[in-house]
Write an enzyme that holds these catalytic residues in place. Sequence first.
Site, mmCIF file in Angstrom:
data_model
loop_
_atom_site.group_PDB
_atom_site.id
_atom_site.type_symbol
_atom_site.label_atom_id
_atom_site.label_comp_id
_atom_site.label_asym_id
_atom_site.label_seq_id
_atom_site.Cartn_x
_atom_site.Cartn_y
_atom_site.Cartn_z
ATOM 1 N N CYS A 286 -1.812 0.200 2.682
ATOM 2 C CA CYS A 286 -3.110 0.708 2.234
ATOM 3 C C CYS A 286 -4.048 0.978 3.417
ATOM 4 O O CYS A 286 -4.525 0.044 4.067
ATOM 5 C CB CYS A 286 -3.731 -0.311 1.277
ATOM 6 S SG CYS A 286 -5.445 -0.016 0.854
ATOM 7 N N CYS B 150 -7.539 -0.547 3.077
ATOM 8 C CA CYS B 150 -7.460 -2.007 3.271
ATOM 9 C C CYS B 150 -7.502 -2.347 4.759
ATOM 10 O O CYS B 150 -8.208 -3.270 5.180
ATOM 11 C CB CYS B 150 -6.165 -2.567 2.672
ATOM 12 S SG CYS B 150 -5.980 -2.355 0.904
#
Length: 147
Positions: free
Chosen positions: A67, A70
């Site tokens: 991600c 993230c």
Amino acid sequence: RRVRQGDTDMGYKVELIAPSATTRPAAKPERVEARVPDDAPKFFRDAFEAAREKKRPIVIDFWATWCAPCKQLKKETLENAGVSKALADVQFIYVDVDKYPGLAKAYQVRSVPDVFLVDRERVVVDRLKNFEPPEPFLKRLRRVLEE
């Protein structure tokens, strides 16, 4: 109730729609408690127990290695000096959704990042579902620390 605002030069009419006297105020948000699922891994149970013992709020960061937001959240926001200093006063839990899909399901995580800010009474008081720069995140964090 409709209030006419007049004609425009574009050939259409603009109206402002005002709330009527019968419009109900928004309902209070439901109180959602952060919990430890029965099948939670030891690190998660231990973190909740440590938070309870130390009477600290909890931040749960659901993330994934693949991600990009993230990674950006971790590098630019969570590792920021001011945010890191404030995070020292909370119990911080990283949960990799690929390793612990049961936890993600229990918390109804459908996308990452998904960060839960939990007060000392274990009530979810805020939830962040995207990247956020350090200053706005720090404001969120301070609110949970002050409760």
